[in-house]
Design an enzyme around this catalytic site. Structure first.
Site, PDB file in Angstrom:
ATOM      1  N   GLU A 253       0.947  -1.246   0.112  1.00  0.00           N
ATOM      2  CA  GLU A 253      -0.066  -0.077   0.020  1.00  0.00           C
ATOM      3  C   GLU A 253       0.895   1.220   0.107  1.00  0.00           C
ATOM      4  O   GLU A 253       1.552   1.693   1.038  1.00  0.00           O
ATOM      5  CB  GLU A 253      -1.003  -0.057   1.205  1.00  0.00           C
ATOM      6  CG  GLU A 253      -1.771  -1.197   1.208  1.00  0.00           C
ATOM      7  CD  GLU A 253      -2.938  -1.456   0.240  1.00  0.00           C
ATOM      8  OE1 GLU A 253      -3.109  -0.508  -0.505  1.00  0.00           O
ATOM      9  OE2 GLU A 253      -3.362  -2.561   0.099  1.00  0.00           O
ATOM     10  N   CYS A 287      -2.529   9.001   2.943  1.00  0.00           N
ATOM     11  CA  CYS A 287      -2.344   8.611   1.455  1.00  0.00           C
ATOM     12  C   CYS A 287      -3.364   8.764   0.460  1.00  0.00           C
ATOM     13  O   CYS A 287      -3.149   9.264  -0.662  1.00  0.00           O
ATOM     14  CB  CYS A 287      -1.853   7.175   1.532  1.00  0.00           C
ATOM     15  SG  CYS A 287      -3.184   6.248   2.284  1.00  0.00           S
TER      16      CYS A 287
HETATM   17  P1  NAD Z   1       8.257   5.129   4.690  1.00  0.00           P
HETATM   18  O1  NAD Z   1       8.457   4.462   3.300  1.00  0.00           O
HETATM   19  O2  NAD Z   1       9.389   6.328   4.622  1.00  0.00           O
HETATM   20  O3  NAD Z   1       8.180   4.193   5.996  1.00  0.00           O
HETATM   21  C1  NAD Z   1       7.344   3.226   5.734  1.00  0.00           C
HETATM   22  C2  NAD Z   1       7.884   2.218   6.680  1.00  0.00           C
HETATM   23  O4  NAD Z   1       9.100   1.670   5.803  1.00  0.00           O
HETATM   24  C3  NAD Z   1       8.363   2.698   8.038  1.00  0.00           C
HETATM   25  O5  NAD Z   1       8.072   1.554   8.936  1.00  0.00           O
HETATM   26  C4  NAD Z   1       9.786   2.803   7.860  1.00  0.00           C
HETATM   27  O6  NAD Z   1      10.580   2.792   8.952  1.00  0.00           O
HETATM   28  C5  NAD Z   1      10.166   1.621   6.911  1.00  0.00           C
HETATM   29  N1  NAD Z   1      11.242   2.117   5.964  1.00  0.00           N
HETATM   30  C6  NAD Z   1      11.988   3.212   5.502  1.00  0.00           C
HETATM   31  N2  NAD Z   1      12.961   3.001   4.896  1.00  0.00           N
HETATM   32  C7  NAD Z   1      13.222   1.688   4.731  1.00  0.00           C
HETATM   33  C8  NAD Z   1      13.965   0.761   4.095  1.00  0.00           C
HETATM   34  N3  NAD Z   1      14.913   1.462   3.352  1.00  0.00           N
HETATM   35  N4  NAD Z   1      13.807  -0.458   3.867  1.00  0.00           N
HETATM   36  C9  NAD Z   1      12.902  -1.072   4.852  1.00  0.00           C
HETATM   37  N5  NAD Z   1      11.788  -0.473   5.603  1.00  0.00           N
HETATM   38  C10 NAD Z   1      12.325   1.176   5.357  1.00  0.00           C
HETATM   39  O7  NAD Z   1       6.834   5.909   4.382  1.00  0.00           O
HETATM   40  P2  NAD Z   1       6.445   7.115   5.588  1.00  0.00           P
HETATM   41  O8  NAD Z   1       7.149   8.390   5.240  1.00  0.00           O
HETATM   42  O9  NAD Z   1       6.336   6.373   6.966  1.00  0.00           O
HETATM   43  O10 NAD Z   1       5.072   6.902   4.939  1.00  0.00           O
HETATM   44  C11 NAD Z   1       4.507   8.039   3.841  1.00  0.00           C
HETATM   45  C12 NAD Z   1       4.176   7.337   2.656  1.00  0.00           C
HETATM   46  O11 NAD Z   1       3.235   6.157   2.855  1.00  0.00           O
HETATM   47  C13 NAD Z   1       3.397   8.173   1.706  1.00  0.00           C
HETATM   48  O12 NAD Z   1       3.991   7.821   0.464  1.00  0.00           O
HETATM   49  C14 NAD Z   1       2.005   7.531   1.905  1.00  0.00           C
HETATM   50  O13 NAD Z   1       1.241   7.706   0.725  1.00  0.00           O
HETATM   51  C15 NAD Z   1       2.290   6.254   2.059  1.00  0.00           C
HETATM   52  N6  NAD Z   1       1.147   5.455   2.518  1.00  0.00           N
HETATM   53  C16 NAD Z   1       0.348   4.836   1.993  1.00  0.00           C
HETATM   54  C17 NAD Z   1      -0.820   4.092   2.286  1.00  0.00           C
HETATM   55  C18 NAD Z   1      -1.688   3.367   1.608  1.00  0.00           C
HETATM   56  O14 NAD Z   1      -2.680   2.656   2.333  1.00  0.00           O
HETATM   57  N7  NAD Z   1      -1.561   3.197   0.178  1.00  0.00           N
HETATM   58  C19 NAD Z   1      -1.067   4.469   3.827  1.00  0.00           C
HETATM   59  C20 NAD Z   1      -0.535   5.353   4.695  1.00  0.00           C
HETATM   60  C21 NAD Z   1       0.801   5.861   4.105  1.00  0.00           C
END
Ligand code: NAD
Length: 481
Positions: A253, A287
């Site tokens: 997602e 999101c």
């Molecule tokens: P992010 O990708 O930075 O982090 C999400 C998760 O991934 C966190 O737990 C983070 O610690 C982990 N992460 C970060 N870097 C990583 C790596 N290199 N390897 C493995 N894991 C890693 O995203 P964010 O800043 O927490 O959230 C914002 C984004 O999430 C936005 O793009 C938003 O649209 C999206 N989002 C999507 C949905 C959906 O249901 N489609 C819902 C909520 C948020």
């Protein structure tokens, strides 16, 4: 909840609460003040090995536990969330900066996620397929896919882990989850509720730490059979590449950049007012937040005027204060990112109708921001702002509106405002995204499927599909003798 009531942070592995000991740790910051709330221990490689071994072992027992017994644990969890919702809401507000009223709403949705999964897990029906030859039986039988690795972000810190954990547990899977390091106490509250509700040790482990290292170890492990991720498209693509190497089931997602199309036959002020309430919920860190408003040229100026005025009137402040309309953004990185987008838009000729600059002082406050004259060359027209930022652009025809809506490779949510059946029908068919919402703003419910297309993700959460995501259909064919 006050800053003083913030709980100690631990890891939850194989049925044990684990303190920091000699592990690395990191600060968790209150975004409204910039002050440290607590220290979060990092799981090391040995911790993850134990979580993996526990997930493998617990899977054998939990997958053969009756769905009715699993349902009881999930129902109790929902009840415990509701009983202590003020604590949970307080944690969400402290860690995320979401105003308390919104945080209370999130606790109820989290409880509903557990309830829905509790019900749906009992209806995990298979299929009897009519046989070709008398004396044979052909069946498709759903089975839990196996131990799951879950990674989630901070912007819906109770809902996102609840959805993943509840779906996995209802299907009979064990799960190791790494919620965001930005909002750990909210997630740990859920783990505690599940423990109290009677979830056997090892079925759920909750870890925090270096995200890339944790993902690498979990996704390379043969124990893990599925990965479910909520977060940015960039990270999602890296994890998908890793998961593919061992052919794990995937639900991703990812990011959005939702268009909202407003046609001329609507009550302009009413739509603008509801749009402001939706756009700046959770400081725009949603999101599915509407980010690209395309408004018919005949009502564009009026829409901009009302939207900008109401956005400018939103009261920015302490999320724990009932008078606050919008809290801070969750972290300082968002402030930098939002300011850079505004700077770039200005350099390309866009106008800032309101907001546009961080509020200096304590905490991570960025005011509601409205941009107009945003050309396609601006970064913000192409990159998800993930913050309190909206851009409003006029369109002349339905063709142009649909073309704009489909301009990006992101396809999570879109909104459409019109009472003209032809417009509604055409847009809902032609807009390419996972969710088309017509004449209102609510995208997701526990009982409805939710997911994106293209760079917004793969697979679905919620609804019947949210359970099926954690199941594998086994075909069994049997001759009478
Ligand atoms: P992010 O990708 O930075 O982090 C999400 C998760 O991934 C966190 O737990 C983070 O610690 C982990 N992460 C970060 N870097 C990583 C790596 N290199 N390897 C493995 N894991 C890693 O995203 P964010 O800043 O927490 O959230 C914002 C984004 O999430 C936005 O793009 C938003 O649209 C999206 N989002 C999507 C949905 C959906 O249901 N489609 C819902 C909520 C948020």
């Amino acid at each position: 909840m006050t800053q003083n009531a913030y709980p100690p942070l631990r890891l939850w592995i194989a049925g044990e609460w684990i303190d920091r000991g000699d592990r690395d740790d990191q600060a968790v910051i209150n975004p409204a003040t910039g002050v440290e709330l607590g220290r979060l221990p990092h799981a090391g490689a040995d911790d993850l090995d134990r979580a993996l071994a526990a997930a493998a072992e617990a899977f054998k027992r939990w997958s053969t536990t009756s769905p009715v017994a699993r349902s009881t644990v999930l129902r109790r969890t929902a009840a415990l969330i509701r009983e202590d919702r003020e604590t949970l809401a307080g944690l969400i507000s402290l860690e995320l900066g979401k105003p308390l009223a919104e945080a209370r709403g999130e606790t109820e949705t989290a409880a509903e996620m557990f309830e829905w999964a509790a019900e749906e897990g009992r209806r995990a029906y298979g299929r009897i397929i009519p046989e070709r030859t008398p004396g044979y039986r052909m069946m498709a039988i759903p089975e839990p896919v196996g131990p799951v690795a879950a990674i989630s972000g901070w912007n819906a810190p109770a809902i996102t882990p609840s959805r993943k954990i509840a779906g996995a547990l209802a299907a009979g899977c064990s799960i190791i989850i790494k919620p965001s390091e930005g909002t750990p106490a909210t997630a740990l509250f859920l783990a505690r509720a599940l423990e109290t509700a009677g979830l056997p040790a090892g079925v759920l482990s909750m870890v925090f730490g270096n995200p890339a290292a944790i993902a690498d170890q979990l996704l390379r492990s043969p124990v893990i059979r599925m990965v479910t991720f909520t977060g940015s498209t960039v990270v999602g693509k890296q994890l998908a590449a890793l998961a593919t190497q061992s052919m794990k089931r995937m639900v991703f997602e990812l990011g959005g950049h939702a268009p909202a199309l407003v046609f001329p036959d609507v009550d302009v002020d009413a739509v603008a007012k509801a749009a402001v309430a939706t756009k700046f919920r959770n400081s725009g860190q949603v999101c599915t937040s509407p980010t690209r408003f395309y408004v018919h040229e005949s009502i564009h100026d009026r829409f901009v005027e009302t939207f900008t005025r109401l956005a400018g009137e939103l009261r920015l402040g302490d999320p724990l204060d009932a008078a606050t309309g919008m809290g801070p953004v969750q972290n300082a990185r968002r402030l930098d990112a939002l300011e850079a987008l505004v700077e770039d838009a200005r350099a390309h000729g866009a106008s800032v109708a309101t907001g546009g600059q961080r509020r200096h002082g304590d905490g991570f406050f960025f005011p509601p921001t409205v941009l107009t004259n945003v050309g396609p060359q601006c970064r913000v027209a192409n990159e998800e702002p993930f913050g309190p930022m909206a851009m409003i652009t006029p369109f002349a025809s339905i063709d142009e509106a649909i073309e704009q809506a489909n301009r990006l490779p992101l396809g999570l949510a879109s909104y459409l405002f019109s009472h003209d059946l032809r417009v509604v029908d055409r847009c809902s068919r032609e807009i390419q995204c996972g969710n088309v919402i017509i004449n209102h703003w609510k995208v997701s419910f526990p009982e409805t499927p939710f997911g994106g297309v293209e760079d917004s993700g793969i697979g679905l959460e919620g609804g019947v599909e949210g359970l099926q995501a954690f199941q594998q259909l086994k075909f069994v064919s049997q001759a009478a003798q």
